[in-house]
Design a protein around this motif. Structure first.
Motif, PDB file in Angstrom:
ATOM      1  N   LYS A  27      20.063  16.504 -10.675  1.00 44.94           N
ATOM      2  CA  LYS A  27      18.934  15.692 -11.118  1.00 44.94           C
ATOM      3  C   LYS A  27      18.495  16.099 -12.517  1.00 44.94           C
ATOM      4  CE  LYS A  27      18.583  13.992  -6.870  1.00 44.94           C
ATOM      5  NZ  LYS A  27      18.984  12.611  -6.537  1.00 44.94           N
ATOM      6  N   TRP A  28      17.972  15.128 -13.269  1.00 47.69           N
ATOM      7  CA  TRP A  28      17.398  15.459 -14.566  1.00 47.69           C
ATOM      8  C   TRP A  28      16.106  14.698 -14.842  1.00 47.69           C
ATOM      9  CZ3 TRP A  28      16.734  11.557 -18.154  1.00 47.69           C
ATOM     10  CH2 TRP A  28      17.461  10.376 -17.943  1.00 47.69           C
ATOM     11  N   GLN A  29      15.862  13.585 -14.142  1.00 51.59           N
ATOM     12  CA  GLN A  29      14.664  12.800 -14.398  1.00 51.59           C
ATOM     13  C   GLN A  29      13.497  13.276 -13.538  1.00 51.59           C
ATOM     14  OE1 GLN A  29      16.194   8.785 -13.694  1.00 51.59           O
ATOM     15  NE2 GLN A  29      15.880   8.343 -15.852  1.00 51.59           N
ATOM     16  N   THR A  30      12.314  13.188 -14.115  1.00 53.79           N
ATOM     17  CA  THR A  30      11.096  13.471 -13.366  1.00 53.79           C
ATOM     18  C   THR A  30      10.594  12.178 -12.738  1.00 53.79           C
ATOM     19  OG1 THR A  30      10.486  15.274 -14.845  1.00 53.79           O
ATOM     20  CG2 THR A  30       8.730  14.311 -13.511  1.00 53.79           C
ATOM     21  N   ARG A  31      10.356  12.216 -11.450  1.00 52.61           N
ATOM     22  CA  ARG A  31       9.846  11.055 -10.733  1.00 52.61           C
ATOM     23  C   ARG A  31       8.392  11.294 -10.355  1.00 52.61           C
ATOM     24  NH1 ARG A  31      15.206  10.788 -10.147  1.00 52.61           N
ATOM     25  NH2 ARG A  31      16.172   8.767  -9.714  1.00 52.61           N
ATOM     26  N   VAL A  32       7.549  10.363 -10.760  1.00 54.24           N
ATOM     27  CA  VAL A  32       6.129  10.411 -10.434  1.00 54.24           C
ATOM     28  C   VAL A  32       5.865   9.279  -9.456  1.00 54.24           C
ATOM     29  CG1 VAL A  32       3.786  10.249 -11.339  1.00 54.24           C
ATOM     30  CG2 VAL A  32       5.573  11.376 -12.691  1.00 54.24           C
ATOM     31  N   VAL A  33       5.508   9.614  -8.233  1.00 54.73           N
ATOM     32  CA  VAL A  33       5.403   8.626  -7.161  1.00 54.73           C
ATOM     33  C   VAL A  33       3.945   8.454  -6.755  1.00 54.73           C
ATOM     34  CG1 VAL A  33       6.160   7.988  -4.844  1.00 54.73           C
ATOM     35  CG2 VAL A  33       7.688   9.291  -6.347  1.00 54.73           C
ATOM     36  N   ILE A  34       3.492   7.195  -6.710  1.00 57.15           N
ATOM     37  CA  ILE A  34       2.155   6.872  -6.223  1.00 57.15           C
ATOM     38  C   ILE A  34       2.332   6.069  -4.945  1.00 57.15           C
ATOM     39  CG2 ILE A  34      -0.113   5.959  -6.797  1.00 57.15           C
ATOM     40  CD1 ILE A  34       2.392   6.160  -9.563  1.00 57.15           C
ATOM     41  N   GLU A  35       2.118   6.705  -3.818  1.00 56.49           N
ATOM     42  CA  GLU A  35       2.365   6.076  -2.530  1.00 56.49           C
ATOM     43  C   GLU A  35       1.115   5.395  -1.988  1.00 56.49           C
ATOM     44  OE1 GLU A  35       3.929   9.161  -0.037  1.00 56.49           O
ATOM     45  OE2 GLU A  35       5.975   8.864  -0.783  1.00 56.49           O
ATOM     46  N   LYS A  36       1.328   4.466  -1.064  1.00 57.13           N
ATOM     47  CA  LYS A  36       0.219   3.854  -0.338  1.00 57.13           C
ATOM     48  C   LYS A  36      -0.276   4.815   0.734  1.00 57.13           C
ATOM     49  CE  LYS A  36       2.500   0.122   0.833  1.00 57.13           C
ATOM     50  NZ  LYS A  36       2.824  -1.214   1.388  1.00 57.13           N
ATOM     51  N   GLN A  37      -1.574   4.784   0.957  1.00 58.18           N
ATOM     52  CA  GLN A  37      -2.171   5.563   2.032  1.00 58.18           C
ATOM     53  C   GLN A  37      -3.113   4.653   2.811  1.00 58.18           C
ATOM     54  OE1 GLN A  37      -3.840   9.363   0.807  1.00 58.18           O
ATOM     55  NE2 GLN A  37      -2.513   9.433  -0.999  1.00 58.18           N
ATOM     56  N   GLY A  38      -2.970   4.619   4.120  1.00 58.64           N
ATOM     57  CA  GLY A  38      -3.835   3.783   4.930  1.00 58.64           C
ATOM     58  C   GLY A  38      -3.375   2.344   4.982  1.00 58.64           C
ATOM     59  N   ALA A  39      -4.063   1.570   5.828  1.00 55.00           N
ATOM     60  CA  ALA A  39      -3.660   0.187   6.072  1.00 55.00           C
ATOM     61  C   ALA A  39      -4.056  -0.748   4.941  1.00 55.00           C
ATOM     62  CB  ALA A  39      -4.264  -0.296   7.389  1.00 55.00           C
ATOM     63  N   HIS A  40      -5.149  -0.434   4.253  1.00 57.20           N
ATOM     64  CA  HIS A  40      -5.666  -1.335   3.229  1.00 57.20           C
ATOM     65  C   HIS A  40      -6.146  -0.546   2.017  1.00 57.20           C
ATOM     66  CE1 HIS A  40      -5.421  -4.915   5.733  1.00 57.20           C
ATOM     67  NE2 HIS A  40      -5.917  -4.202   6.727  1.00 57.20           N
ATOM     68  N   CYS A  41      -6.431  -1.278   0.959  1.00 56.32           N
ATOM     69  CA  CYS A  41      -6.867  -0.649  -0.290  1.00 56.32           C
ATOM     70  C   CYS A  41      -8.114   0.207  -0.073  1.00 56.32           C
ATOM     71  CB  CYS A  41      -7.129  -1.732  -1.334  1.00 56.32           C
ATOM     72  SG  CYS A  41      -7.408  -1.125  -3.019  1.00 56.32           S
ATOM     73  N   VAL A  42      -9.021  -0.253   0.777  1.00 59.77           N
ATOM     74  CA  VAL A  42     -10.256   0.487   1.013  1.00 59.77           C
ATOM     75  C   VAL A  42      -9.984   1.858   1.623  1.00 59.77           C
ATOM     76  CG1 VAL A  42     -10.666  -0.458   3.325  1.00 59.77           C
ATOM     77  CG2 VAL A  42     -12.614   0.257   1.901  1.00 59.77           C
ATOM     78  N   ASP A  43      -8.831   2.019   2.270  1.00 63.73           N
ATOM     79  CA  ASP A  43      -8.459   3.288   2.891  1.00 63.73           C
ATOM     80  C   ASP A  43      -7.649   4.182   1.957  1.00 63.73           C
ATOM     81  OD1 ASP A  43      -9.433   2.201   5.401  1.00 63.73           O
ATOM     82  OD2 ASP A  43      -7.551   1.075   5.502  1.00 63.73           O
ATOM     83  N   ASP A  44      -7.356   3.693   0.760  1.00 63.81           N
ATOM     84  CA  ASP A  44      -6.338   4.313  -0.086  1.00 63.81           C
ATOM     85  C   ASP A  44      -6.940   4.825  -1.395  1.00 63.81           C
ATOM     86  OD1 ASP A  44      -4.085   5.013  -1.499  1.00 63.81           O
ATOM     87  OD2 ASP A  44      -3.007   3.147  -1.127  1.00 63.81           O
ATOM     88  N   PRO A  45      -6.950   6.131  -1.617  1.00 63.23           N
ATOM     89  CA  PRO A  45      -7.483   6.656  -2.882  1.00 63.23           C
ATOM     90  C   PRO A  45      -6.633   6.299  -4.095  1.00 63.23           C
ATOM     91  CG  PRO A  45      -6.460   8.415  -1.611  1.00 63.23           C
ATOM     92  CD  PRO A  45      -6.500   7.208  -0.712  1.00 63.23           C
ATOM     93  N   ASN A  46      -5.419   5.792  -3.865  1.00 60.52           N
ATOM     94  CA  ASN A  46      -4.540   5.390  -4.963  1.00 60.52           C
ATOM     95  C   ASN A  46      -4.631   3.901  -5.274  1.00 60.52           C
ATOM     96  OD1 ASN A  46      -3.572   8.030  -5.109  1.00 60.52           O
ATOM     97  ND2 ASN A  46      -1.916   7.625  -3.669  1.00 60.52           N
ATOM     98  N   CYS A  47      -5.673   3.239  -4.770  1.00 65.79           N
ATOM     99  CA  CYS A  47      -5.787   1.786  -4.896  1.00 65.79           C
ATOM    100  C   CYS A  47      -7.165   1.407  -5.421  1.00 65.79           C
ATOM    101  CB  CYS A  47      -5.550   1.143  -3.524  1.00 65.79           C
ATOM    102  SG  CYS A  47      -5.493  -0.666  -3.535  1.00 65.79           S
ATOM    103  N   PHE A  48      -7.225   0.357  -6.243  1.00 61.14           N
ATOM    104  CA  PHE A  48      -8.503  -0.165  -6.745  1.00 61.14           C
ATOM    105  C   PHE A  48      -8.354  -1.660  -6.987  1.00 61.14           C
ATOM    106  CE2 PHE A  48      -6.006   0.823 -10.445  1.00 61.14           C
ATOM    107  CZ  PHE A  48      -6.360  -0.085 -11.417  1.00 61.14           C
TER     108      PHE A  48
END
Length: 415
Positions: A27-48
């Motif tokens: 490997k040589w590339q850095t992967r930055v992943v933003i995953e979903k958490q919870g069923a909906h946006c209101v449950d997800d700190p990665n969502c707005f």
């Protein structure tokens, strides 16, 4: 030369035999992943679902990193292949559009431009297209809810509600952009306030359902200044431009430190116009890379796109085209013109230099053609137009009648 080739092959074979790992583990590339958490946006700190400069970044990435966004569908819905039009009553439009992010791009500052290259979109297996009463280009004609469920793959979409139709995979980010700065928020709110006061369609801040709640909710620190995500603006957002296919690079001016790059509202396929108000909406995994172009915000004031053969690649191999003119019935005031409150418009049957009316004329003719030629219902034809018909400007010089055409991709009809 032949002996040398054989010797080289033997040497490589011997090397492979002694290796501890195959090439997939290098490997040589850095992967930055933003995953979903919870069923909906209101449950997800990665969502707005609003825009404001105080919305905090959920992660940081360097230029050149592979940034991987796990996104939600435009309505943040619970729709499935078993859903029907009655289920649309549960959709709360205060929750559109759920965005994944924002991501702080290291080294990016106000006045810079970030170049966002779309690397890949892996769609969910389910998507939908809907008619929502009161929304869409022909909202005065199509007033009842309607839902088409799509089965998606990396090649095409099919639906039990649209038999005999296969829509090709041409996915893109319906919404992608950066957070605005405080000067932009104040300027954009003011111009939209004036438009609303004049009777135009403008969506003022709405704290109900707004995320993140700490900034944009009913008790949020910026509740009166959080911009809605439905209209696109200079920061990008809900542009719905189908030419932004895999391999294209989107240029976005940066308004805050780190820019605050977000992605959402993926469209599996869409016609230019998205006329019903939705494309084939789906969640997806979106991969992008970002570079910084220092100081180019002095020249690039809004979204611009660099591309290659992508436009050619999504062109149909056969098509049918209707020609629209700025014509209407006497006494009619189409919804986009109603805020002008002019009796002159109602009395006229021909408006001057009016692309909106010409587009409406072309689309109505196209829906009539699809019904007549292919046997679809009016609602099916409207839905198909939203995902496989391109509205295009023909000319803007032959006064008073500017021309807009509607181009149907005839390839969608399975032979």
């Amino acid at each position: 030369m032949r002996a040398l080739f054989v010797l080289g092959a033997v040497a490589v074979s011997g090397f492979i035999g002694t290796a501890a790992a195959d090439t997939s583990e290098s490997k040589w590339q850095t992967r930055v992943v933003i995953e979903k958490q919870g069923a909906h946006c209101v449950d997800d700190p990665n969502c707005f679902n609003r825009y404001h400069p105080d919305i905090p970044a959920v992660i940081r990435a360097n230029p050149g990193d592979m940034i991987i966004y796990h996104t939600r569908d435009a309505l943040d819905s619970d729709l499935t292949l078993d859903s029907n039009a009655d289920d649309l009553a549960a959709v709360d439009l205060n929750f559109v559009h759920p965005m994944t992010g924002p991501v702080h791009i290291e080294g990016a500052e106000r006045g810079d431009v970030i170049a966002v290259t779309l690397v890949d979109i892996e769609p969910d297996e389910y998507g939908y297209t809907v008619i929502v009463p009161g929304f869409g280009f022909l909202r005065d004609i199509y007033t009842e809810p309607y839902l088409v469920n799509w089965k998606l793959s990396r090649t095409h979409a099919v639906s039990d509600q649209m038999p005999g139709i296969r829509v090709p995979y041409e996915a893109f980010m319906g919404s992608v952009g950066v957070l605005p700065g405080q000067p932009e928020v104040e300027s954009w709110l003011e111009r939209e306030r004036l438009l609303g006061e004049a009777g135009g369609v403008a969506l003022p801040p709405q704290p109900i359902g707004a995320l993140p709640s700490a900034v944009c909710g009913p008790e949020g620190s910026g509740k009166d200044q959080c911009l809605r995500t439905i209209p696109p603006r200079e920061n990008g957002g809900n542009m719905d431009v189908q030419q932004m296919q895999i391999g294209t690079t989107l240029l976005l001016p940066c308004f805050i430190e780190g820019c605050g790059l977000f992605v959402g509202d993926v469209h599996y396929a869409q016609g230019d116009g998205e006329v019903s108000g939705t494309a084939i909406e789906t969640g997806a995994v979106v991969t992008v890379t970002v570079d910084i172009r220092k100081g180019e915000g002095a020249f690039i004031k809004g979204p611009e796109v660099e591309g290659g053969a992508q436009i050619k690649n999504i062109e149909p191999s056969k098509f049918y085209q209707t020609i629209g003119l700025p014509l209407k019935a006497a006494g009619e005031v189409p919804p986009p013109h109603s805020y002008l409150d002019s009796q002159k418009i109602a009395d006229l049957t021909n408006l001057s230099e009016d692309l909106t009316l010409a587009a409406r004329d072309a689309l109505i003719k196209m829906i009539d053609y699809i019904q007549r030629k292919h046997g679809l219902t009016a609602e099916q034809a409207y839905i198909l137009s939203s995902v496989a018909v391109d509205l295009r400007i023909g000319q803007v010089v032959d006064v008073p009648n500017y021309v807009v055409t509607a181009v149907l991709n005839e390839d969608v009809f399975a032979e």
